[in-house]
Design an enzyme around this catalytic site. Structure first.
Site, short mmCIF file in Angstrom:
data_model
loop_
_atom_site.label_atom_id
_atom_site.label_comp_id
_atom_site.label_asym_id
_atom_site.label_seq_id
_atom_site.Cartn_x
_atom_site.Cartn_y
_atom_site.Cartn_z
N GLY A 1 5.82 13.76 8.29
CA GLY A 1 5.05 14.35 7.31
C GLY A 1 5.01 16.17 7.60
N ASN B 1 5.69 17.38 3.96
CA ASN B 1 4.75 17.47 3.31
C ASN B 1 3.75 16.86 3.62
OD1 ASN B 1 6.78 17.58 0.55
ND2 ASN B 1 7.88 15.73 1.99
N ILE C 1 3.40 -0.62 -2.74
CA ILE C 1 2.42 -0.82 -2.90
C ILE C 1 1.55 -1.99 -3.99
CG2 ILE C 1 0.41 0.51 -3.94
CD1 ILE C 1 0.76 2.77 -2.68
N ASN D 1 3.88 10.43 -6.41
CA ASN D 1 4.44 10.29 -4.90
C ASN D 1 5.60 11.37 -5.06
OD1 ASN D 1 6.13 9.04 -3.32
ND2 ASN D 1 7.45 7.82 -4.44
N HIS E 1 9.82 12.28 -4.24
CA HIS E 1 10.99 11.22 -4.01
C HIS E 1 12.30 11.78 -3.91
CE1 HIS E 1 14.18 7.80 -3.92
NE2 HIS E 1 14.10 8.43 -4.70
N ASP F 1 9.86 3.71 -7.93
CA ASP F 1 9.66 5.19 -8.83
C ASP F 1 10.04 5.75 -9.90
OD1 ASP F 1 9.78 6.60 -5.60
OD2 ASP F 1 12.66 4.98 -5.94
N GLU G 1 10.81 20.21 -1.07
CA GLU G 1 10.10 19.85 -1.46
C GLU G 1 8.95 19.83 -0.94
OE1 GLU G 1 10.19 15.39 0.25
OE2 GLU G 1 12.95 15.38 -0.37
#
Ligand code: GRF
Length: 195
Positions: free
Chosen positions: A12, A14, A91, A105, A107, A148, A177
């Protein structure tokens, strides 16, 4: 204010960067309101410590059922933007289609390189090092039914160093990120409210 849900499965960091950015005023039009996890994880603890509502979708949920339960949580709480931050479950195409343009998202590679099924965590960085790449980085992209593979919204690059290990490379990319994700979320939601 648009309402943000962060979807997580792991540490967690991010999520934390997004919460910190909100507190620092960077997410001008976006308010974190929910953290959903598909397993017990540190991200849920961070979310709860911050005062975010948390939902754990575990046990009886898997495959399509998990996506259905996730979709219900997001719509029940009137979520506008869903940000996957270390979320590991696949998903369903049905849910990604319902969320076209509103689900993102992050990556840890320069997509389209080193993405797709099975490319997560250490695998990504190991593949980059094995291929002798000179640079790597991270990518924020829309989530679609191609893993992705959705439209790229932003990237940051880092140099690959001679003595890098998957861990050292991952750690340097993670720092990027934490800068990139809140910035892209802010830009995306500014563009929504300008429409
Ligand atoms: C990050 O490297 C992200 O790019 C990937 O999973 C990792 C999550 O890290 N999708 P954290 O849980 O945010 O610390």
């Amino acid at each position: 204010m648009l309402r943000l849900a962060v979807l997580a499965s792991g540490n967690g960091s991010n999520l934390q960067a997004i919460l910190d950015a909100y507190e620092g005023g960077l997410l001008r039009n976006l308010q974190p309101v929910l953290c959903v996890a598909d397993r017990s994880c540190k991200a849920l603890e961070r979310a709860a410590a911050w005062g975010l509502e948390t939902v754990l979708l575990e046990g009886k949920h898997n495959g399509e059922k998990l996506s259905e339960a996730l979709g219900r949580q997001l719509s029940d709480r009137r979520i506008d933007i869903a940000a996957l931050a270390g979320w590991l479950s696949i998903i369903s195409g049905k849910l990604t289609r319902e969320w076209t343009g509103r689900m993102v998202n992050i990556h840890p590679s320069l997509l389209p390189e080193y993405g797709g099924r099975g490319m997560y965590g250490e695998q990504v960085h190991k593949a980059v090092l094995d291929a002798g790449e000179k640079q790597s980085g991270c990518t924020v992209h829309f989530v679609t039914d191609s893993i992705d593979g959705g439209k790229i919204l932003g990237q940051s690059r880092v140099k690959v160093l001679k003595n890098d290990t998957p861990d050292s490379l991952a750690a340097r990319i993670l720092i990027e990120e934490h800068q990139l994700y809140p910035k892209i979320l802010a830009d995306l939601t500014d563009s929504f409210t300008a429409e």
